[in-house]
Design a protein around this motif. Structure first.
Motif, PDB file in Angstrom:
ATOM      1  N   MET A   1       0.846  -1.174   0.000  1.00 33.35           N
ATOM      2  CA  MET A   1       0.000   0.000   0.000  1.00 33.35           C
ATOM      3  C   MET A   1       0.890   1.235   0.000  1.00 33.35           C
ATOM      4  O   MET A   1       1.745   1.365   0.861  1.00 33.35           O
ATOM      5  CB  MET A   1      -0.892  -0.018   1.248  1.00 33.35           C
ATOM      6  N   PRO A   2       0.712   2.156  -0.936  1.00 33.90           N
ATOM      7  CA  PRO A   2       1.546   3.354  -0.961  1.00 33.90           C
ATOM      8  C   PRO A   2       1.229   4.247   0.223  1.00 33.90           C
ATOM      9  O   PRO A   2       0.083   4.363   0.644  1.00 33.90           O
ATOM     10  CB  PRO A   2       1.177   4.026  -2.283  1.00 33.90           C
ATOM     11  N   LYS A   3       2.257   4.847   0.760  1.00 27.32           N
ATOM     12  CA  LYS A   3       2.043   5.732   1.894  1.00 27.32           C
ATOM     13  C   LYS A   3       1.767   7.143   1.401  1.00 27.32           C
ATOM     14  O   LYS A   3       2.434   7.634   0.492  1.00 27.32           O
ATOM     15  CB  LYS A   3       3.230   5.694   2.840  1.00 27.32           C
ATOM     16  N   PRO A   4       0.784   7.810   2.006  1.00 33.31           N
ATOM     17  CA  PRO A   4       0.497   9.171   1.599  1.00 33.31           C
ATOM     18  C   PRO A   4       1.546  10.124   2.157  1.00 33.31           C
ATOM     19  O   PRO A   4       2.152   9.866   3.181  1.00 33.31           O
ATOM     20  CB  PRO A   4      -0.872   9.446   2.223  1.00 33.31           C
ATOM     21  N   SER A   5       1.764  11.214   1.465  1.00 32.67           N
ATOM     22  CA  SER A   5       2.668  12.241   1.956  1.00 32.67           C
ATOM     23  C   SER A   5       1.940  13.021   3.040  1.00 32.67           C
ATOM     24  O   SER A   5       0.772  13.353   2.892  1.00 32.67           O
ATOM     25  CB  SER A   5       3.051  13.162   0.811  1.00 32.67           C
ATOM     26  N   SER A   6       2.624  13.286   4.118  1.00 32.02           N
ATOM     27  CA  SER A   6       1.989  13.985   5.220  1.00 32.02           C
ATOM     28  C   SER A   6       2.900  15.086   5.721  1.00 32.02           C
ATOM     29  O   SER A   6       4.125  14.975   5.673  1.00 32.02           O
ATOM     30  CB  SER A   6       1.706  13.005   6.361  1.00 32.02           C
ATOM     31  N   ALA A   7       2.278  16.130   6.254  1.00 32.53           N
ATOM     32  CA  ALA A   7       3.034  17.201   6.876  1.00 32.53           C
ATOM     33  C   ALA A   7       3.712  16.705   8.152  1.00 32.53           C
ATOM     34  O   ALA A   7       4.544  17.406   8.713  1.00 32.53           O
ATOM     35  CB  ALA A   7       2.124  18.380   7.186  1.00 32.53           C
ATOM     36  N   LEU A   8       3.373  15.516   8.591  1.00 30.74           N
ATOM     37  CA  LEU A   8       3.970  14.981   9.813  1.00 30.74           C
ATOM     38  C   LEU A   8       4.898  13.811   9.553  1.00 30.74           C
ATOM     39  O   LEU A   8       5.241  13.071  10.457  1.00 30.74           O
ATOM     40  CB  LEU A   8       2.866  14.589  10.797  1.00 30.74           C
ATOM     41  N   SER A   9       5.309  13.620   8.327  1.00 30.97           N
ATOM     42  CA  SER A   9       6.278  12.569   8.023  1.00 30.97           C
ATOM     43  C   SER A   9       7.678  13.060   8.378  1.00 30.97           C
ATOM     44  O   SER A   9       8.045  14.197   8.083  1.00 30.97           O
ATOM     45  CB  SER A   9       6.232  12.206   6.542  1.00 30.97           C
ATOM     46  N   LEU A  10       8.433  12.196   9.016  1.00 33.93           N
ATOM     47  CA  LEU A  10       9.810  12.539   9.349  1.00 33.93           C
ATOM     48  C   LEU A  10      10.634  12.650   8.075  1.00 33.93           C
ATOM     49  O   LEU A  10      10.361  11.958   7.093  1.00 33.93           O
ATOM     50  CB  LEU A  10      10.409  11.448  10.242  1.00 33.93           C
ATOM     51  N   VAL A  59       2.568   0.413  12.181  1.00 34.18           N
ATOM     52  CA  VAL A  59       3.512   0.588  11.078  1.00 34.18           C
ATOM     53  C   VAL A  59       3.696   2.080  10.788  1.00 34.18           C
ATOM     54  O   VAL A  59       2.846   2.694  10.139  1.00 34.18           O
ATOM     55  CB  VAL A  59       3.018  -0.146   9.807  1.00 34.18           C
ATOM     56  N   PRO A  60       4.789   2.656  11.279  1.00 31.52           N
ATOM     57  CA  PRO A  60       5.067   4.057  10.942  1.00 31.52           C
ATOM     58  C   PRO A  60       5.471   4.161   9.468  1.00 31.52           C
ATOM     59  O   PRO A  60       6.405   3.492   9.030  1.00 31.52           O
ATOM     60  CB  PRO A  60       6.240   4.434  11.848  1.00 31.52           C
ATOM     61  N   ASP A  61       4.756   4.977   8.711  1.00 29.13           N
ATOM     62  CA  ASP A  61       5.040   5.139   7.282  1.00 29.13           C
ATOM     63  C   ASP A  61       6.463   5.583   7.020  1.00 29.13           C
ATOM     64  O   ASP A  61       7.068   5.193   6.025  1.00 29.13           O
ATOM     65  CB  ASP A  61       4.116   6.212   6.672  1.00 29.13           C
ATOM     66  N   ASP A  62       6.973   6.422   7.887  1.00 35.48           N
ATOM     67  CA  ASP A  62       8.235   7.097   7.635  1.00 35.48           C
ATOM     68  C   ASP A  62       9.418   6.501   8.391  1.00 35.48           C
ATOM     69  O   ASP A  62      10.471   7.112   8.480  1.00 35.48           O
ATOM     70  CB  ASP A  62       8.101   8.582   7.962  1.00 35.48           C
ATOM     71  N   GLU A  90      -3.613  -9.243  13.766  1.00 35.76           N
ATOM     72  CA  GLU A  90      -5.054  -9.281  13.479  1.00 35.76           C
ATOM     73  C   GLU A  90      -5.540  -7.932  12.946  1.00 35.76           C
ATOM     74  O   GLU A  90      -6.564  -7.860  12.291  1.00 35.76           O
ATOM     75  CB  GLU A  90      -5.832  -9.638  14.748  1.00 35.76           C
ATOM     76  N   ALA A  91      -4.783  -6.884  13.296  1.00 32.05           N
ATOM     77  CA  ALA A  91      -5.119  -5.535  12.843  1.00 32.05           C
ATOM     78  C   ALA A  91      -3.820  -4.768  12.639  1.00 32.05           C
ATOM     79  O   ALA A  91      -2.812  -5.061  13.278  1.00 32.05           O
ATOM     80  CB  ALA A  91      -5.998  -4.832  13.875  1.00 32.05           C
ATOM     81  N   VAL A  92      -3.879  -3.787  11.739  1.00 25.96           N
ATOM     82  CA  VAL A  92      -2.702  -2.991  11.409  1.00 25.96           C
ATOM     83  C   VAL A  92      -3.093  -1.518  11.443  1.00 25.96           C
ATOM     84  O   VAL A  92      -4.125  -1.132  10.903  1.00 25.96           O
ATOM     85  CB  VAL A  92      -2.158  -3.353  10.003  1.00 25.96           C
ATOM     86  N   VAL A  93      -2.250  -0.722  12.088  1.00 25.45           N
ATOM     87  CA  VAL A  93      -2.421   0.729  12.135  1.00 25.45           C
ATOM     88  C   VAL A  93      -1.230   1.328  11.395  1.00 25.45           C
ATOM     89  O   VAL A  93      -0.084   1.041  11.727  1.00 25.45           O
ATOM     90  CB  VAL A  93      -2.431   1.245  13.584  1.00 25.45           C
ATOM     91  N   ARG A  94      -1.507   2.170  10.392  1.00 21.44           N
ATOM     92  CA  ARG A  94      -0.448   2.809   9.603  1.00 21.44           C
ATOM     93  C   ARG A  94      -0.632   4.317   9.650  1.00 21.44           C
ATOM     94  O   ARG A  94      -1.738   4.824   9.449  1.00 21.44           O
ATOM     95  CB  ARG A  94      -0.511   2.358   8.147  1.00 21.44           C
ATOM     96  N   ALA A  95       0.478   5.000   9.901  1.00 19.08           N
ATOM     97  CA  ALA A  95       0.481   6.468   9.924  1.00 19.08           C
ATOM     98  C   ALA A  95       1.931   6.922  10.066  1.00 19.08           C
ATOM     99  O   ALA A  95       2.796   6.130  10.443  1.00 19.08           O
ATOM    100  CB  ALA A  95      -0.344   6.998  11.100  1.00 19.08           C
ATOM    101  N   PRO A  96       2.200   8.193   9.792  1.00 16.25           N
ATOM    102  CA  PRO A  96       3.532   8.699  10.095  1.00 16.25           C
ATOM    103  C   PRO A  96       3.819   8.583  11.596  1.00 16.25           C
ATOM    104  O   PRO A  96       2.910   8.635  12.427  1.00 16.25           O
ATOM    105  CB  PRO A  96       3.460  10.175   9.663  1.00 16.25           C
ATOM    106  N   PHE A  97       5.092   8.426  11.937  1.00 14.25           N
ATOM    107  CA  PHE A  97       5.502   8.212  13.320  1.00 14.25           C
ATOM    108  C   PHE A  97       4.979   9.300  14.261  1.00 14.25           C
ATOM    109  O   PHE A  97       4.471   9.011  15.343  1.00 14.25           O
ATOM    110  CB  PHE A  97       7.033   8.126  13.392  1.00 14.25           C
TER     111      PHE A  97
END
Length: 186
Positions: A1-10, A59-62, A90-97
Motif C-alpha cells: 500500500m503506498p504511503k500518503p505524503s503527510s506534513a507529519l512525516s519525518l 507501522v510508521p510510514d516514515d 489481526e489488525a494494522v495501524v499505519r500512519a507517520p511516526f
C-alpha cells in the motif's frame, strides 16, 4: 500500500539513520516498559477485553520498521520487525511516526486523521478501536510510560512535549505542507 505524503512525516534522513540500528536492545526496552505499564495499570487490560491477546501491528510510514504489539498480563511484548513481516497481526495501524505518537498523547484526533487518510487501519477495525478507546481513556503520558511520578514525570513530560513540537515543526517545514491541527487534549 503506498504511503500518503503527510506534513507529519519525518525527513527521510531520519529513517536512513534508524535503519541500521540494532533492534534487539530497543525491543527489550519497549517490551520491559510495556510490561511494567501493564503491571502498574491493570485497568488498561480490563478495558481492552478480548483484544488483550490479539497482536496488533503499528507501522510508521516514515520509519524502516514495524512494531508488533502484544498485550497480556503475563507476557506483553513489542517486537520490531520488517514491514512485510506483520502477517501475524489481526489488525494494522499505519500512519507517520509523529501521528502515532500524537494519538498516544492526545495531541491529534484519530477520527479526523482517519478521514484525511493520515491514519489507516487494516484488518479487524474493532481491535484498533478498542485499543484507541483504551489509550484515550487512560490519558497516558511519557512520564507514566517510563514509570515516573512527581517532579521527574513532569520534567520528562515537558521535555517530551518540546521535542515533539520541534519534530512536528521540522516535519511540516521539510514537507512544505501544513500540519494537522492539534486537538488540545494534552
Amino acid at each position: 500500500m503506498p504511503k500518503p505524503s503527510s506534513a507529519l512525516s519525518l525527513p527521510p534522513v531520519i529513517a536512513a539513520f534508524i535503519a541500521p540500528l540494532p533492534r534487539t536492545p530497543m525491543e527489550l526496552l519497549l517490551s520491559r516498559l510495556t510490561k511494567q505499564l501493564v503491571a502498574r495499570r491493570p485497568d488498561l487490560l480490563r478495558r481492552l477485553g478480548d483484544v488483550v491477546k490479539v497482536p496488533i501491528a503499528v507501522v510508521p510510514d516514515d520509519m524502516p520498521h514495524a512494531f508488533l504489539l502484544s498485550l497480556d498480563a503475563d507476557k506483553s511484548s513489542v517486537t520490531i520487525c520488517d514491514k512485510d513481516r506483520i502477517e501475524d497481526a489481526e489488525a494494522v495501524v499505519r500512519a507517520p511516526f509523529l501521528v502515532l505518537l500524537g494519538l498516544l498523547d492526545g495531541t491529534y484526533d484519530g477520527d479526523a486523521l482517519f478521514f484525511t487518510r493520515d491514519l489507516r487501519i487494516e484488518g479487524k477495525t474493532e481491535y484498533v478501536l478498542a485499543l484507541r478507546n483504551t489509550l484515550e481513556e487512560a490519558e497516558l503520558n511519557p512520564g507514566e510510560f517510563f514509570g515516573l511520578t512527581g517532579r521527574s514525570a513532569s520534567w520528562v513530560n515537558d521535555v517530551s512535549e518540546r521535542i515533539l513540537d520541534k519534530a512536528r515543526q521540522l516535519a511540516a517545514r521539510t514537507s512544505g505542507q501544513v500540519a494537522p491541527l492539534e486537538t488540545g487534549h494534552r
